[in-house]
Design a protein around this motif. Structure first.
Motif, PDB file in Angstrom:
ATOM      1  N   MET A  50      41.120  53.275  40.094  1.00 23.69           N
ATOM      2  CA  MET A  50      40.787  52.126  41.099  1.00 23.69           C
ATOM      3  C   MET A  50      38.869  52.154  40.641  1.00 23.69           C
ATOM      4  N   SER A  51      38.597  53.238  39.730  1.00 22.30           N
ATOM      5  CA  SER A  51      37.296  53.490  38.933  1.00 22.30           C
ATOM      6  C   SER A  51      36.743  52.316  37.716  1.00 22.30           C
ATOM      7  N   PHE A  54      37.281  48.441  39.609  1.00 26.25           N
ATOM      8  CA  PHE A  54      35.840  47.797  40.193  1.00 26.25           C
ATOM      9  C   PHE A  54      34.557  47.862  38.434  1.00 26.25           C
ATOM     10  N   TRP A  71      33.162  49.978  44.679  1.00 29.79           N
ATOM     11  CA  TRP A  71      35.032  50.835  45.124  1.00 29.79           C
ATOM     12  C   TRP A  71      34.870  51.923  46.915  1.00 29.79           C
TER      13      TRP A  71
END
Length: 214
Positions: A50-51, A54, A71
């Motif tokens: 997810m880092s 985003f 995030w």
């Protein structure tokens, strides 16, 4: 008797929640349906960190918020969009009433995953859980399964079962921890044979198997 379950796309429908989050996110920022589709494709059913997700989202839409801020907002909102089917909650209740200890083993951020467990009602249907971020170890490492067992008030010494949809993290990981396994085949990998003890297409079928005193 110990039964451990994966969380995302096993006990809960993470993909459905993500799609609804993406639609909300786009509406809040004046984005279109094609942008929603792009985010869903980029997420790749949760396989992209997810880092990274985003960072890409911020760049594509020229957003003022930092990737970390986006995030964090996602982790606050997504658990509120997650549901667990009443039939699954009821089946877990029956499993525990029949003598099983039930736990959750999941990779992910503590706030996000614990939020899902609480918002979905699973918090009242399991004996314990282990989240990779909180424990400092990730599936398929056997240590996370052992920690989950301990949080349920037992150990893996007497064996047990792992139920999940990921071949590496759940099936191979569970077997590496000395557990028997049930694979949830979501139809994404036709012809795949993961080497699980049983293969089903729905977690309800997995719980029904366990409840037959395997």
């Amino acid at each position: 008797m110990l039964a451990l379950f994966d969380l995302d796309n096993t006990l809960i429908d993470r993909l459905d929640a993500f799609r609804r989050w993406a639609a909300e996110f786009a509406a809040d920022r004046g984005l279109g349906s094609e942008d929603v589709a792009w985010m869903i494709e980029l997420d790749a059913d949760g396989s992209l960190p997810m880092s990274t997700f985003f960072t890409r989202v911020r760049e594509r839409f020229a957003l003022a918020e930092s990737a970390d801020s986006l995030w964090r907002g996602y982790r606050e909102r997504l658990p509120q969009l997650v549901t667990c089917r009443p039939a699954v909650l009821e089946s877990l209740d029956r499993l525990r009433l029949s003598g099983w200890m039930v736990g959750i083993v999941t990779n992910g951020m503590t706030d996000n995953q614990s939020g899902k467990i609480h918002h979905s009602g699973l918090v009242d249907r399991v004996d314990g859980w282990a989240i990779s971020d909180a424990e400092g170890v990730r599936k398929p490492a056997p240590e996370l399964f052992e920690i989950a067992a301990q949080h349920c008030g037992t150990t893996l010494a007497d064996g047990g079962w792992m139920v999940g949809d990921d071949v590496e993290k759940d099936v191979a990981g569970g077997r590496g921890a000395g557990l028997r396994t049930i694979w949830i085949d979501r139809g994404l990998s036709p012809g795949l044979s993961p080497g699980a003890d049983h293969e089903v297409t729905d977690v309800l079928d997995a719980i029904a198997l366990l409840d037959t005193d395997l």
